[in-house]
Design an enzyme around this catalytic site. Sequence first.
Site, mmCIF file in Angstrom:
data_model
loop_
_atom_site.group_PDB
_atom_site.id
_atom_site.type_symbol
_atom_site.label_atom_id
_atom_site.label_comp_id
_atom_site.label_asym_id
_atom_site.label_seq_id
_atom_site.Cartn_x
_atom_site.Cartn_y
_atom_site.Cartn_z
ATOM 1 N N THR A 199 -7.835 9.213 -70.725
ATOM 2 C CA THR A 199 -9.267 9.031 -70.984
ATOM 3 C C THR A 199 -9.668 9.677 -72.305
ATOM 4 O OG1 THR A 199 -9.732 8.999 -68.627
ATOM 5 C CG2 THR A 199 -11.543 9.661 -70.067
ATOM 6 N N ARG A 227 -11.366 0.200 -57.936
ATOM 7 C CA ARG A 227 -11.586 1.652 -58.009
ATOM 8 C C ARG A 227 -12.254 2.048 -59.329
ATOM 9 N NH1 ARG A 227 -9.894 5.808 -61.833
ATOM 10 N NH2 ARG A 227 -9.918 7.781 -60.720
ATOM 11 N N VAL A 228 -13.277 2.888 -59.246
ATOM 12 C CA VAL A 228 -13.934 3.437 -60.423
ATOM 13 C C VAL A 228 -13.841 4.955 -60.358
ATOM 14 C CG1 VAL A 228 -16.160 3.710 -61.594
ATOM 15 C CG2 VAL A 228 -15.487 1.469 -60.705
ATOM 16 N N GLY A 229 -13.477 5.577 -61.468
ATOM 17 C CA GLY A 229 -13.338 7.030 -61.531
ATOM 18 C C GLY A 229 -14.593 7.708 -62.049
ATOM 19 N N ASP A 230 -14.418 8.893 -62.629
ATOM 20 C CA ASP A 230 -15.571 9.701 -63.014
ATOM 21 C C ASP A 230 -16.172 9.334 -64.363
ATOM 22 O OD1 ASP A 230 -13.140 10.702 -64.154
ATOM 23 O OD2 ASP A 230 -14.237 12.484 -64.800
ATOM 24 N N THR A 250 -11.981 14.630 -68.556
ATOM 25 C CA THR A 250 -10.796 13.794 -68.354
ATOM 26 C C THR A 250 -9.934 14.437 -67.283
ATOM 27 O OG1 THR A 250 -8.763 12.961 -69.359
ATOM 28 C CG2 THR A 250 -9.630 14.999 -70.263
ATOM 29 N N GLY A 251 -9.397 13.607 -66.381
ATOM 30 C CA GLY A 251 -8.557 14.181 -65.342
ATOM 31 C C GLY A 251 -8.524 13.316 -64.109
ATOM 32 N N GLY A 253 -10.069 11.773 -61.626
ATOM 33 C CA GLY A 253 -11.488 11.442 -61.567
ATOM 34 C C GLY A 253 -12.185 11.710 -60.255
#
Lengths: 331, 331
Positions: A199, A227-230, A250-251, A253
């Site tokens: 990211t 799927r959606v992350g942070d 970043t990480g 999520g």
Amino acid sequence: MRAGIVIAAWTLLAVALPVRAADGDKSMIAIAIHGGAGVISRVLMTEEQERAYRTDLGRALDAGYAVLEAGGTSLDAAVAAVRILEDSPYFNAGKGAVFNHAGVNELDAAIMDGKTLKAGAVAGVRHVRNPIELARLVMDRTSHVLLTGEGAEEFALEQGVALVPGSYFYTERRWQQLEEARRSDKVAATGEDIGYFGTVGAVARDRDGNLAAATSTGGLTNKRWGRVGDSPIIGAGTYADNASCAVSATGSGEYFIRAVVAHEICARVRLGGRSAADAARDVVHKTLVDIGGDGGVIVVDRNGELTMEFNTEGMFRGARDSRGRREIAIY
Amino acid sequence: MRAGIVIAAWTLLAVALPVRAADGDKSMIAIAIHGGAGVISRVLMTEEQERAYRTDLGRALDAGYAVLEAGGTSLDAAVAAVRILEDSPYFNAGKGAVFNHAGVNELDAAIMDGKTLKAGAVAGVRHVRNPIELARLVMDRTSHVLLTGEGAEEFALEQGVALVPGSYFYTERRWQQLEEARRSDKVAATGEDIGYFGTVGAVARDRDGNLAAATSTGGLTNKRWGRVGDSPIIGAGTYADNASCAVSATGSGEYFIRAVVAHEICARVRLGGRSAADAARDVVHKTLVDIGGDGGVIVVDRNGELTMEFNTEGMFRGARDSRGRREIAIY
């Protein structure tokens, strides 16, 4: 001659010493960027690879800084930096994004204006070269914050954004990573699986003291089910508030969502009276670790102080400010 | 006879007086629900309509409370309450959800466990009768937090959830609202446009002191571009943390995202030492109003104290706890 050297030394010292913005440097400009955090092994990375990463990080950092130096806004600076990282094949955003389970690149991005608390984000777009620019259009030209999927691309077309074919995002390296993930039937949800979370993001403070944060990602290799992350979640991966700070994360999520990391850091500054550096350190090394989250953040506070914290082996990152600091680092 | 009346009066008093959970009532159970906030005119609503709304709010409240009373978890109680509101045609969630610009119902939901900080959410699903149950499956059976669109429905099928045809969600009233919104070319983004925001939600505290929050919505009438509001965004419309409180929100979602309302209320309790009631009041009547946001929240704190705050004319709501409080209200 002697006097000249003394003067030069003093000039050097004046540049090197931290002139605290809080003590009067109200026009302090500063930008930090990241290109992902995780297990980044010195052993596995060749010198040539490292040079390539550093070159693109430097280009992004300097492009953002140039905007600030020319009197531009923190929003424009953050977009300028993130756009370059999106266009680079080395990071997991835009060109070079990871593939989902179906072999498709699904991209998420968000931007936030610390002055107005306005924000824009897109999730699950497949044909937008620079998702960060689309997020900016969502913020500037709609009453919405988050647009998703085909609807977000319909909006892009209505705004005159040219879509690109899915093949634009293809890189051989990411395809190999997908095949590997498919073989082991794993979603690359941990740093170990994939090497790192690529990211990208930027935070900036402009001459007027306005803060901005921007983040862009391809998410997880082999991800499924939309799927959606942070990254596109305002508060989790991206937040900016002139009253406290601006954060891009970043990480892993899901953990950043559950701890609402970006907003939590800002809240500790605003409500808890902590410095942004302390707040970022505590959240990254304690709050996140307690629930099992890996990754890092970049933060700029209202005075232009830059913080880069990560609980992983490395984080691709860069920082530059008007005190003369310019730094690119990985480990 | 006289003694009997005195004893009865004392019993009544014991039930009515606020026995502070903080002072020892560690097994206090409590639940609050909402069915949306906004301009709810006493003039426009018939007695019959009001009775129908109150009946379904009461059914949801009592179903959730029954779970808690039987020793069930706050998560199960919140789902039980929200499911009934989703199945009711009167609220903008599940059956009775509003239509988007294309004449389709797109549903969002989220749930969060205050004990573990685990969370699950879905956005933009079109064929799931009870989105809150799918959000629960995301939380319980995946490492993810947010699944979207067709991918989320693929996950539903893999979990054995039967999908329903889009026509299941149809109600004549919502279709008329869409036609009206289309005629005026408006997204129903403000309370004035549509009467109210009908998002539903529940917060609960169980015997073990665990908190949970759940929210479900159809979003905005005539919405476009895959717009997603605050309901499925952990931190914005939904948040739960045993260390502070659990919150479910309803209103002009974009403003709730920008202020990260649910997490902000929890942060003020945890970091600022405020009561949940004070934090909710300040955020709803000041923070939100400052940026132009309409709506309300329901909150349960770690002791089981219930708060229902809104800055609109009304909010469909209900509260019940083990001190004997049972309340259904609209204005």
